[in-house]
Enzyme design. Structure first.
Site, PDB file in Angstrom:
ATOM      1  N   SER A   1     -27.128 -62.363 -71.049  1.00  0.00           N
ATOM      2  CA  SER A   1     -26.909 -63.250 -72.189  1.00  0.00           C
ATOM      3  C   SER A   1     -28.145 -63.307 -73.087  1.00  0.00           C
ATOM      4  CB  SER A   1     -26.543 -64.648 -71.695  1.00  0.00           C
ATOM      5  OG  SER A   1     -26.358 -65.535 -72.761  1.00  0.00           O
ATOM      6  N   ASP A   2     -29.342 -63.448 -72.469  1.00  0.00           N
ATOM      7  CA  ASP A   2     -30.581 -63.485 -73.250  1.00  0.00           C
ATOM      8  C   ASP A   2     -30.825 -62.147 -73.955  1.00  0.00           C
ATOM      9  OD1 ASP A   2     -32.503 -65.656 -71.044  1.00  0.00           O
ATOM     10  OD2 ASP A   2     -31.268 -66.101 -72.789  1.00  0.00           O
TER      11      ASP A   2
ATOM     12  N   ASP B   1     -28.574 -59.967 -74.905  1.00  0.00           N
ATOM     13  CA  ASP B   1     -27.611 -59.835 -75.996  1.00  0.00           C
ATOM     14  C   ASP B   1     -28.021 -60.663 -77.212  1.00  0.00           C
ATOM     15  OD1 ASP B   1     -26.041 -58.116 -74.518  1.00  0.00           O
ATOM     16  OD2 ASP B   1     -24.790 -59.706 -73.694  1.00  0.00           O
TER      17      ASP B   1
ATOM     18  N   SER C   1     -22.637 -46.417 -76.079  1.00  0.00           N
ATOM     19  CA  SER C   1     -22.241 -47.741 -75.589  1.00  0.00           C
ATOM     20  C   SER C   1     -21.539 -48.489 -76.712  1.00  0.00           C
ATOM     21  CB  SER C   1     -23.460 -48.527 -75.099  1.00  0.00           C
ATOM     22  OG  SER C   1     -24.352 -48.757 -76.163  1.00  0.00           O
TER      23      SER C   1
ATOM     24  N   LYS D   1     -13.957 -55.276 -68.770  1.00  0.00           N
ATOM     25  CA  LYS D   1     -15.256 -54.592 -68.859  1.00  0.00           C
ATOM     26  C   LYS D   1     -15.955 -54.745 -67.512  1.00  0.00           C
ATOM     27  CE  LYS D   1     -19.532 -54.344 -71.541  1.00  0.00           C
ATOM     28  NZ  LYS D   1     -20.432 -54.412 -70.372  1.00  0.00           N
TER      29      LYS D   1
ATOM     30  N   CYS E   1     -23.022 -87.005 -38.362  1.00  0.00           N
ATOM     31  CA  CYS E   1     -23.619 -85.729 -38.749  1.00  0.00           C
ATOM     32  C   CYS E   1     -22.756 -84.572 -38.251  1.00  0.00           C
ATOM     33  CB  CYS E   1     -25.034 -85.616 -38.176  1.00  0.00           C
ATOM     34  SG  CYS E   1     -25.807 -84.006 -38.467  1.00  0.00           S
TER      35      CYS E   1
ATOM     36  N   CYS F   1     -25.257 -82.721 -35.361  1.00  0.00           N
ATOM     37  CA  CYS F   1     -25.697 -83.361 -34.112  1.00  0.00           C
ATOM     38  C   CYS F   1     -24.877 -84.586 -33.728  1.00  0.00           C
ATOM     39  CB  CYS F   1     -27.172 -83.735 -34.205  1.00  0.00           C
ATOM     40  SG  CYS F   1     -27.500 -85.098 -35.358  1.00  0.00           S
TER      41      CYS F   1
ATOM     42  N   CYS G   1     -31.805 -83.464 -34.378  1.00  0.00           N
ATOM     43  CA  CYS G   1     -30.743 -82.745 -35.098  1.00  0.00           C
ATOM     44  C   CYS G   1     -31.198 -81.306 -35.315  1.00  0.00           C
ATOM     45  CB  CYS G   1     -30.464 -83.413 -36.441  1.00  0.00           C
ATOM     46  SG  CYS G   1     -29.266 -82.523 -37.467  1.00  0.00           S
TER      47      CYS G   1
END
EC number: 6.5.1.2
Length: 678
Positions: free
Chosen positions: A48-49, A51, A96, A124, A418, A421, A442
């Site tokens: 994204s960055d 592009d 491309s 794609k 939990c 335990c 635990c």
């Protein structure tokens, strides 16, 4: 530089010379990112960055064609060729597609063609682009995209892919034919491969694309043959004169399928733009249900003669376009909700999701934060949900989509005991956080506490990783930190996949950790809410573990970075006899804590009690030395600029921190000013 550094600059205020420099820097940065992505498969920024920045560069050059940089990403496809591979020239350039990011932009593409057209629509796929050359119907060689002109010959590896035809299924094959496609690893195979890699090689792939690309570039084709790669064909490149080309793209894909190639099950022929919108909506919603990762949709003019009329740009065809999905959020389905127990006993609900690609990573789990958030968002087992992952942040479920809710969707309830335990779960003062009361009893808390103890910023036992900690706890070989220092060679070699060399490396790493700084030791013992900064402040203030153990609440709250909550947690920690026993056992196992040297604080009005940020590179200092020097003068050095920052000290290439400081009106000084003040 980072993407935000470029985006934060208001290029409209730049002079022509400054704009030229900005465009050149942006083009160079995108070239570096393209190399990292296409050539060595180690991207450091999101798609994204990339592009966004590529679009920015394109727009700037369109508006200022005289400033177009030479040999930039605007003229190239993909990355450079790895020096270690034989290179082969493509018979036809492997281009491309241009990208669009909204239905409005897709509509613009459609309208510009100025014909009443059909579009062939397909997913794609996010994998490794490949070109396979067939001679008289037989597999001859396979080449990666490379720079679009030539690529890496990877024939032996591609031959191992089960669905790649080694001979075309036709009685009348063309003399020469280049078939183009995408090599992928489906989501489930990717998860299985990563599980194997983690167990046997202690490393994993970031996403299916990296796994596919990394596999194809391996030198040992026998290893590649064991990986369930697949080829999906999407078109052809060069073809000899005897090839009878179909009249439409859709017919071409059917022909390739008849030759023996796999094509997408989700291809569609749209007769008008309304049908394009229907396809877009359908695929956006079904994306999570696909077996493989897709990062967008591709739309191609169906009529082949019309494709030739519309033509090409330097980068690719004008008759096709790629619609890119937003990278941050996708749909998935909640398969189950489980409750995890953290180091401090906090119970966190986690959604088990139908695997889906988010921001370039396959996600099958996402945090639900706490039970209050689940109720507020009305999330149920079986729901369709929106999943978000930003940067390296843990994926989260943003919201449910009740319009798709099934009748048997189940409400999520907080357990009373939990799940590990069976100790009681407590909720203090009706807060959102629920905690297991089991503590060291635990196994989940024990495991997480021990992982924290050995971590890089704590005792730094680097050869004792998370998986090995889990093995040791499960085998009942360690329960408390001191047990780590009692481990022996026979115990380690008795574990699965632990040979003599690995075991000795672990023991050497344990021995090396026996002289921690006081700050590291305080951080390692895991006092609730005491982080790195607090540990350093406590170590510097008290100077020894003995003094720290005797600290009173009133003394603690006088220290910078120690508030009332942390002070109470420290006092409570030392009132627990088990904690005292754990620390004493560590000291009894030859742990020799290195107390900090008392530094006489130099008084300097320019820095005392000031919050300072350091950015850039300096001619006369390294960053660590400068940080320590400023701290010795009473300054607090932080990593980010905010309204609370008093001063930013800038070296060369200061970047976004300088810009932010100027925007906030924070005092800025440079190296020459710094030397004068010192």
């Amino acid at each position: 530089m980072t993407p935000s550094d470029f985006i934060s600059i208001d290029y409209k205020t730049l002079t022509k010379a400054q704009l030229k420099s900005y465009i050149d820097d942006l083009a160079e940065y995108l070239g570096e990112q393209s190399y990292l992505y296409h050539t060595i498969d180690k991207p450091v920024i999101t798609d994204s960055d990339y592009d966004k920045l590529f679009r920015l560069l394109q727009d700037l050059v369109d508006d200022n064609p005289q400033l177009k940089p030479s040999n930039s990403v605007l003229d190239r496809v993909g990355g450079e060729i790895l020096a270690g591979f034989e290179t082969i020239k493509h018979k036809k350039k492997m281009t491309s597609l241009a990208n669009v990011f909204s239905l409005e932009e897709l509509r613009d593409f459609y309208d510009k063609i100025e014909y009443d057209i059909e579009l062939e629509c397909e997913p794609k796929m996010d994998g490794l682009a490949i070109s396979i050359f067939y001679k008289n119907g037989k597999f001859d060689y396979a080449v990666t995209r490379g720079d679009g002109i030539q690529g890496e010959k990877v024939s032996e590896n591609v031959k191992t892919i089960r669905n790649v035809p080694l001979k075309l299924n036709t009685s009348n094959p063309p003399e020469e034919l280049e078939v183009r496609g995408e090599i992928i690893l489906d989501k489930q195979s990717f998860l299985s491969l990563n599980e194997y890699m983690q167990t046997h090689e202690n490393k994993t792939f970031a996403n299916p694309r990296n796994a596919a690309a990394g596999s194809i570039r391996m030198l040992d084709s026998k290893v590649v043959a064991k990986r369930p790669l697949k080829l999906y064909s999407y078109g052809i490149g060069y073809f000899s004169k005897d090839f009878v080309h179909p009249e439409t793209q859709f017919e071409l894909m059917n022909l390739l399928q008849s030759f023996g190639f796999t094509i997408s099950d989700n291809m569609f022929l749209a007769k008008n733009f309304s049908e394009v919108e229907v396809y877009h909506h359908k695929m956006s919603h079904q994306r999570a249900d696909l077996a493989y990762d897709i990062d967008g949709l591709v739309f191609k003019v169906n009529n082949i003669k019309l494709q030739d009329t519309i033509g090409y740009t330097a980068r690719g065809p004008k008759w096709a376009i790629a619609y890119k999905f937003p990278a941050e959020e996708v749909e998935s389905e909640v398969l189950n909700v489980e409750f995890q127990v953290g180091r401090t006993g906090a119970i966190t609900p986690v959604a088990r999701l139908k695997p889906v690609a988010v921001g370039g990573v396959i996600v099958s789990n996402a945090t639900l934060h706490n039970i209050n958030e689940i109720k507020r968002k009305d999330i149920r087992v079986g729901d369709r949900v929106i999943v978000r992952r930003a940067g390296d942040v843990i994926p989260e479920v943003v919201k449910s989509l009740p319009q798709y809710r099934k009748p048997d969707a189940q409400m999520v309830e907080m357990p009373t005991n939990c799940p590990v335990c069976d100790s009681a779960i407590e909720n203090i003062n009706d807060q959102a956080i629920y905690r297991c009361t089991g503590g060291w009893h635990c196994q989940a808390q024990t495991t997480e506490r021990l992982k924290h103890f050995v971590s890089r910023k704590a005792m730094d036992i680097d050869k004792l990783g998370a998986k090995l900690i889990e093995q040791l706890v499960a085998a009942d070989l360690i329960k408390y930190p001191a047990d780590i220092y009692k481990l022996n060679f026979e115990q380690l070699t008795g574990l699965e996949r632990m040979g003599a060399k690995s075991s000795q490396n672990v023991l050497d790493s344990i021995t090396k950790s026996k002289e921690p700084s006081l700050a590291r030791f305080i951080f390692a013992i895991g006092i609730k809410d005491v982080g790195e900064v607090s540990s350093e402040a406590l170590a510097n203030h008290f100077g020894s573990l003995e003094s720290f153990r005797e600290a009173k609440f009133e003394q603690l709250i006088e220290i910078n970075d120690i508030g009332e909550i942390i002070a109470k947690n420290i006092v409570s920690f030392w009132q627990d006899s088990l904690n005292i026993q754990i620390v004493d056992e560590l000291l009894g196992n030859s742990i020799n804590i290195q107390n900090p040297e008392k530094i006489e604080q130099a008084h300097n009005e320019s820095f005392t009690n000031k919050t300072i940020v350091i950015t850039g590179t300096f001619e006369n200092y390294n960053r660590t030395e400068l940080t320590q020097l400023l701290k010795s003068m009473g300054a607090k050095v932080t990593s980010s600029v905010s309204k609370k920052t008093d001063m930013v000290i800038c070296g060369d290439n200061a970047g976004s921190k300088l810009t932010k400081a100027q925007d906030l009106g924070v005092e800025v000084i440079f190296e020459e000013d710094l030397q004068n003040l010192l």
